[in-house]
Scaffold this active site. Structure first.
Site, PDB file in Angstrom:
ATOM      1  N   CYS A   1      -9.725 -43.156  11.594  1.00 52.82           N
ATOM      2  CA  CYS A   1      -8.675 -43.362  10.611  1.00 52.82           C
ATOM      3  C   CYS A   1      -9.084 -43.515   8.866  1.00 52.82           C
ATOM      4  CB  CYS A   1      -8.521 -44.973  11.061  1.00 52.82           C
ATOM      5  SG  CYS A   1      -7.561 -45.948   9.717  1.00 52.82           S
ATOM      6  N   CYS A  24      -9.000 -46.692   7.082  1.00 54.87           N
ATOM      7  CA  CYS A  24      -9.926 -47.764   7.436  1.00 54.87           C
ATOM      8  C   CYS A  24     -11.407 -47.338   6.623  1.00 54.87           C
ATOM      9  CB  CYS A  24     -10.530 -47.268   8.746  1.00 54.87           C
ATOM     10  SG  CYS A  24      -8.994 -47.757  10.141  1.00 54.87           S
TER      11      CYS A  24
END
Length: 320
Positions: A55, A58
Site C-alpha cells: 500500500c 501506508c
C-alpha cells in the site's frame, strides 16, 4: 585522520537517526490484549494503524505523517499505538472490522471496542485533528457525576498504575513504589482549606519515613499553579499534576460543579480558577485521602464531599 572523519560522520548520523526515532508516534510491539491492559493501566485509548506492505499511502503515512513531533506528542499522551500488518498478524482484526481500504485506522477504547474508524492518507495536521476528535468524543461520552453522585473507589479495590510529574519534574509511578502510599487529593492553591491541610501534613513526615510510607498530593492544577501551592504551604511532599484528571478518574473522585458554584469560583478567583486546570469544564476532585498497600489495593479511605472535612492526621497514622 581520514578514518577518524569517517567514524565521526557515522557517529553523527547515528545520533541524528536516534533523535529522529524518538519523535513522532511511538508504536509499541504489543498485541491487542496487551495493549488493552496497558490502556486500562494508563487510562488511554488504543490507536491501530492497519497497513499492508503493497500500500503506497501506508508507506507515505509512515514516512511523512507519523514522525511529526506535534502529532507524536499528542498521540503518545493519549493513545497506546500499534502498527499491524493486515495480511499477517492483523488478519483477524481486518476480518472483524470488515476492512477493505488501506491504510485503515482503528481507534478503540480500553476494552477493544471501536470508537472511530478512518482510512486513507492524511498529513500530520489532518491526522492530529482526527486524534483530537476521538479524544473529545471519548470525553463527551463519559458523564462526570455531580457532587451528590460521586462515590469514590472503595476499600478492597485495586488502583491501576498511573504516572505523573511532580514539582521537581520527576516522574512518579505508583507501581514502582513497592510500599504503602498515602494519596491526598486537593482542589488547588486557590482553596484555603487545601493549603491549610497540606501544611498540616508536614507533621506526618517523620512517622511516614519510619513506617516506610510515601505520601503524594494530587492536584488538578498546571505546574505554574502547583508552584503557588508549594510557596503557600512549604510542603516537602511530591505534588503531582493530574493532567486531564486521569488520576481523579481512576479513584472515582472527580465531579462536575453546579453552575452557580462554578460561576462563583470564576467570578471570585478569576484566572486562578479559569486557567489553572487542564480544561474549563469546571470539574474538581473530592478532597479525599486514600491509603494503598504495596499491591496498590485500597486499605483505608477518607471520602467526604464536603471540602471542609479532611482526614485527621491521627486516623492516617492508625492505618499504617
Amino acid at each position: 585522520m581520514f578514518t577518524k572523519i569517517i567514524y565521526t560522520f557515522f557517529f553523527l548520523v547515528a545520533i541524528s537517526f536516534n533523535a529522529q526515532s524518538k519523535t513522532g508516534i511511538q508504536f509499541q510491539t504489543k498485541n491487542l490484549e496487551e495493549a488493552k491492559k496497558l490502556a486500562q493501566q494508563e487510562n488511554k485509548l488504543i490507536f491501530i494503524d492497519l497497513y499492508t506492505t503493497w500500500c503506497g499511502p501506508c508507506k507515505l503515512m509512515k514516512k511523512n505523517t507519523f514522525p511529526n513531533p506535534e502529532l507524536g506528542e499528542f498521540f503518545n499522551k493519549n493513545f497506546i499505538s500499534l502498527y499491524i500488518d493486515a495480511e499477517k498478524e492483523g488478519t483477524e482484526l481486518a476480518k472483524k472490522f470488515k476492512i477493505v481500504n488501506y491504510p485503515s485506522f482503528l481507534f478503540l477504547d480500553q476494552n477493544g471496542e471501536l470508537v472511530q474508524y478512518e482510512y486513507g492518507y492524511y498529513n500530520a495536521t489532518q491526522f492530529l485533528n482526527i486524534g483530537k476528535s476521538v479524544t473529545e468524543k471519548r470525553n463527551s461520552d463519559k458523564k462526570t457525576p455531580t457532587i451528590s453522585e460521586v462515590k469514590g473507589k472503595m476499600v478492597g479495590e485495586t488502583i491501576p498504575n498511573f504516572t505523573a510529574k511532580d514539582q521537581f519534574e520527576k516522574t512518579f509511578s505508583l507501581s514502582q513504589e513497592k510500599k504503602k502510599t498515602v494519596v491526598v487529593f486537593i482542589r488547588g492553591q486557590w482553596c484555603p482549606y487545601c493549603n491549610k491541610y497540606v501544611e498540616s501534613l508536614q507533621n506526618l513526615a517523620p512517622e511516614l519515613q519510619s513506617k516506610n510510607t510515601r505520601l503524594v498530593i494530587i492536584s488538578p492544577e498546571k505546574p505554574e499553579f502547583i508552584a503557588k501551592t508549594i510557596s503557600k504551604t512549604k510542603t516537602v511532599y511530591s505534588v503531582l499534576y493530574d493532567e486531564n484528571y486521569k488520576i481523579a478518574e481512576l479513584f472515582d473522585v472527580l465531579y462536575t460543579s453546579e453552575k452557580k458554584t462554578l460561576d462563583f469560583y470564576e467570578n471570585r478567583l478569576g484566572d486562578d480558577f479559569k486557567k489553572s486546570r487542564s480544561d474549563d469544564s469546571g470539574r474538581l476532585p473530592v478532597s479525599a485521602t486514600y491509603i494503598l498497600d504495596e499491591n496498590q489495593k485500597i486499605i483505608w479511605r477518607h471520602f467526604n464531599p464536603d471540602y471542609k472535612e479532611r482526614a485527621s492526621l491521627e486516623d492516617i497514622l492508625k492505618q499504617l
